[in-house]
Design an enzyme around this catalytic site. Structure first.
Site, PDB file in Angstrom:
ATOM      1  N   GLU A  27     -10.438  22.028  27.819  1.00  0.00           N
ATOM      2  CA  GLU A  27     -10.059  20.968  28.755  1.00  0.00           C
ATOM      3  C   GLU A  27     -11.347  20.410  29.358  1.00  0.00           C
ATOM      4  OE1 GLU A  27      -7.293  20.291  32.728  1.00  0.00           O
ATOM      5  OE2 GLU A  27      -8.523  22.085  32.562  1.00  0.00           O
ATOM      6  N   HIS A  57       1.284  20.232  32.114  1.00  0.00           N
ATOM      7  CA  HIS A  57       1.647  20.779  33.425  1.00  0.00           C
ATOM      8  C   HIS A  57       0.959  20.059  34.584  1.00  0.00           C
ATOM      9  CE1 HIS A  57      -2.130  22.579  32.308  1.00  0.00           C
ATOM     10  NE2 HIS A  57      -2.314  22.988  33.551  1.00  0.00           N
ATOM     11  N   ASP A  58      -0.060  19.247  34.278  1.00  0.00           N
ATOM     12  CA  ASP A  58      -0.801  18.514  35.319  1.00  0.00           C
ATOM     13  C   ASP A  58      -0.448  17.034  35.361  1.00  0.00           C
ATOM     14  OD1 ASP A  58      -2.258  20.674  36.300  1.00  0.00           O
ATOM     15  OD2 ASP A  58      -3.910  20.390  34.897  1.00  0.00           O
ATOM     16  N   ASP A 110      -9.632  26.247  30.376  1.00  0.00           N
ATOM     17  CA  ASP A 110      -9.476  25.417  31.562  1.00  0.00           C
ATOM     18  C   ASP A 110     -10.828  24.870  32.027  1.00  0.00           C
ATOM     19  OD1 ASP A 110      -7.597  24.593  33.741  1.00  0.00           O
ATOM     20  OD2 ASP A 110      -8.964  25.774  34.972  1.00  0.00           O
ATOM     21  N   ASP A 147      -4.189  30.770  27.921  1.00  0.00           N
ATOM     22  CA  ASP A 147      -5.005  29.941  28.796  1.00  0.00           C
ATOM     23  C   ASP A 147      -6.172  30.790  29.305  1.00  0.00           C
ATOM     24  OD1 ASP A 147      -5.647  27.697  30.437  1.00  0.00           O
ATOM     25  OD2 ASP A 147      -3.516  27.258  30.605  1.00  0.00           O
TER      26      ASP A 147
END
Length: 553
Positions: free
Chosen positions: A256, A331-332, A200, A99
């Site tokens: 993302e 995860h979100d 991210d 990430d």
């Protein structure tokens, strides 16, 4: 240098390291815990492991506030552990994607500590500073986790921008020194042998202006995204990153990108533009949003909306030479079965959702626990939750919207990010075999029933069904390259589409209801054969509750 597009036929498994496996009894998952389960992941058949951040961090936002990009956080282990994980993963034919969080750092990062000292400090311009406006914040943007997106620093008599928590100051990508610091740290990890990056909120790095945005009625702060998402230099920066770093390695990259359209996404991912391989979009994640309460609502999505959004992305990206990520959860997001399927038909709907997604064009992502059908959690009290976004949302629901505790918790149960973050249940022993200590977040109380050991013991389990889906994706080129066509778009219960190329064809039929339903098989598929289905006695033309069937021409 030319590299193959191996990532198009790959399936990615996302690991939330904090919740995967604890090996030292501190209640927090660690790198050795991932190493312990590489056999399990290889058995599932996935190709790539994406790890949420494991860098040194104060953990204000569970690792998305990075204090040192070149160090492993001690809660996860050491760099030696990471090197061992990388080597072991490669031995298990698994690639590792890290990430990359470079829209912002942690406020504890050495750059920011220096930046706060004075306006003359060489690191001051690594971040975004503005003067106050009428003795207030520079503009009316609200941060993602509540309050203003600006924080005042006495030493320099200026505000710095933080689109997320105040402990996550935004980097100033206009400064070429910042960009080349980022490229340097990327090379550090790539030279270790990692296989790519998930980036991210990477489409927020170029801010178009710092003007106010009209807020919603009754709200003090506004949504920053109209001024920030896909800003004027986003493509320029990502092309530069590609030229300086990405093009020199045979890797996979995924950005993302909230608030991105298919047209914009195709610019980021069309190989001719030399930017990224694929993006994460969020449009299908917004179909159950409430106009008043936002995402924190137990409102159920409408299938017609889901079909419209997913089909739009399938067709428009294919038309413009772009590439997408396929996902139900991460995860979100809450658990897929609870949100898009049915807890009553947990096994059937988990397999159905897997079928629908894995036969589409794009690169599928499996979030840890999805392959065993994990569900949302209903902790009795808000104090049982850890996530910064959840805690802020509860406060807003209670104080701004005046909801009762019971009403507010309905939204938390449906949409909290902690739904996805409860530790992985490996067996029915204490704490699901996740830890010998006290887990950092409670396990879902249903771990006695829903765990890996039980799943592996059942030949008809979700795990083995996913195994078949992944194998089909590897074996059948049409799943990667075939044309997508949506059928019966206005049907409120069935999602039906075809993937076709030359004389080959696949008909995918999915029932999103508890009803038994008959459907019309297109003439060219009437003499076809069932490739895969989530009931042992599937029959063409008739669907049981949450049934999925794929018919091969």
């Amino acid at each position: 240098m030319e590299y193959s597009d191996w990532w198009k036929k790959s399936v990615v498994y996302q690991i939330y390291p904090k919740s995967f496996q604890d090996t030292n009894g501190d209640g927090i998952g660690d790198l050795q815990g991932i190493i312990e389960h590489l056999d399990y992941l290889e058995k599932l058949g996935v190709d790539v492991l994406w790890l949420n951040p494991v860098y040194k961090s104060p953990q204000v936002d569970n690792g998305y506030d990075i204090a040192d990009y070149r160090e492993i956080d001690p809660i996860f282990g050491t760099m030696e552990d990471f090197d061992q994980l990388l080597e072991s993963a490669h031995e298990h034919h698994l690639k590792i994607v890290m990430d990359l969080v470079v829209n912002h750092t942690s406020s504890k990062h050495p750059w920011f500590k220096e930046a706060k000292k004075s306006r003359e400090n060489k690191y001051h311009d690594y971040f975004i500073w503005r003067e106050s406006k009428n003795n207030q914040e520079p503009n009316n943007w609200g941060a993602s986790f509540g309050g203003s997106a600006w924080e005042y620093v006495d030493e320099v008599a200026q505000y710095y921008l933080h689109l997320f928590a105040k402990e996550q100051p935004d980097l100033n990508w206009e400064n070429p020194k910042v960009r080349f610091e980022v490229y340097d740290l990327m090379k550090y990890w790539l030279n270790k042998g990692i296989d790519g990056f998930r980036m991210d909120v990477i489409n927020l790095i170029s801010k178009s202006s710092y003007d106010d945005v009209t807020p919603k009625p009754g709200q003090k702060y506004s949504d920053y995204r109209p001024r920030v998402a896909n800003g004027p230099k986003a493509h320029e920066y990502l092309h530069e990153m590609n030229q300086e770093v990405l093009s020199k390695y045979d890797i996979m990259t995924v950005g993302e990108m909230p608030s991105t359209s298919p047209a914009e996404a195709s610019k980021y991912t069309n190989p001719k533009n030399e930017e990224l391989n694929m993006i994460f979009e969020f449009e299908h994640m917004g179909i159950d949003r409430d106009p008043v309460y936002g995402k924190y609502t137990d409102k159920r999505f409408k299938l017609i909306d889901l079909k419209k959004v997913l089909s739009k992305w399938q067709m428009e990206l294919a038309d413009k030479g772009g590439w997408n990520s396929l996902y139900w959860s991460n995860h979100d997001q809450p658990r897929a079965v609870s949100r898009f399927g049915s807890e009553k038909y947990r096994v059937e709907s988990a397999k159905m959702l897997g079928t629908l997604l894995h036969f589409m064009q794009g690169t599928p992502y499996i979030f840890e626990g999805e392959e065993i059908g994990m569900t949302n959690v209903h902790f009795p009290s808000i104090s049982d939750y850890d996530d910064i976004d959840t805690l802020n949302a509860y406060k807003v629901l209670r104080e701004t919207h005046g909801l009762s505790n019971e009403e507010a918790m309905k939204g938390i149960y449906a949409q909290s990010r902690d739904n996805a973050r409860t530790p992985m249940p490996w067996n029915s022993q204490t704490n699901g075999g996740f830890t010998g200590g006290k887990p950092w977040l409670q396990l879902n109380p249903n771990y006695n029933e829903i765990n890996v050991q039980n799943t592996l013991a059942d030949p008809n389990s979700i795990f083995y069904y996913y195994q078949k889906l992944i194998q089909l994706r590897h074996d059948l080129a049409i799943i990667t390259t075939g044309n997508y066509t949506l059928l019966d778009p206005d049907n409120p219960d069935l999602f039906i589409y075809t993937r076709e190329q030359d004389s080959e064809g696949l008909l995918v039929v999915c029932n999103f209801s508890e009803k038994e339903i008959n459907y019309e098989i297109p003439p060219e598929y009437k003499n076809g054969s069932i490739l895969i289905g989530n009931y042992s006695d599937s029959a063409m033309g008739h669907l049981k509750p949450y049934e999925a069937i794929v018919i091969k021409k």
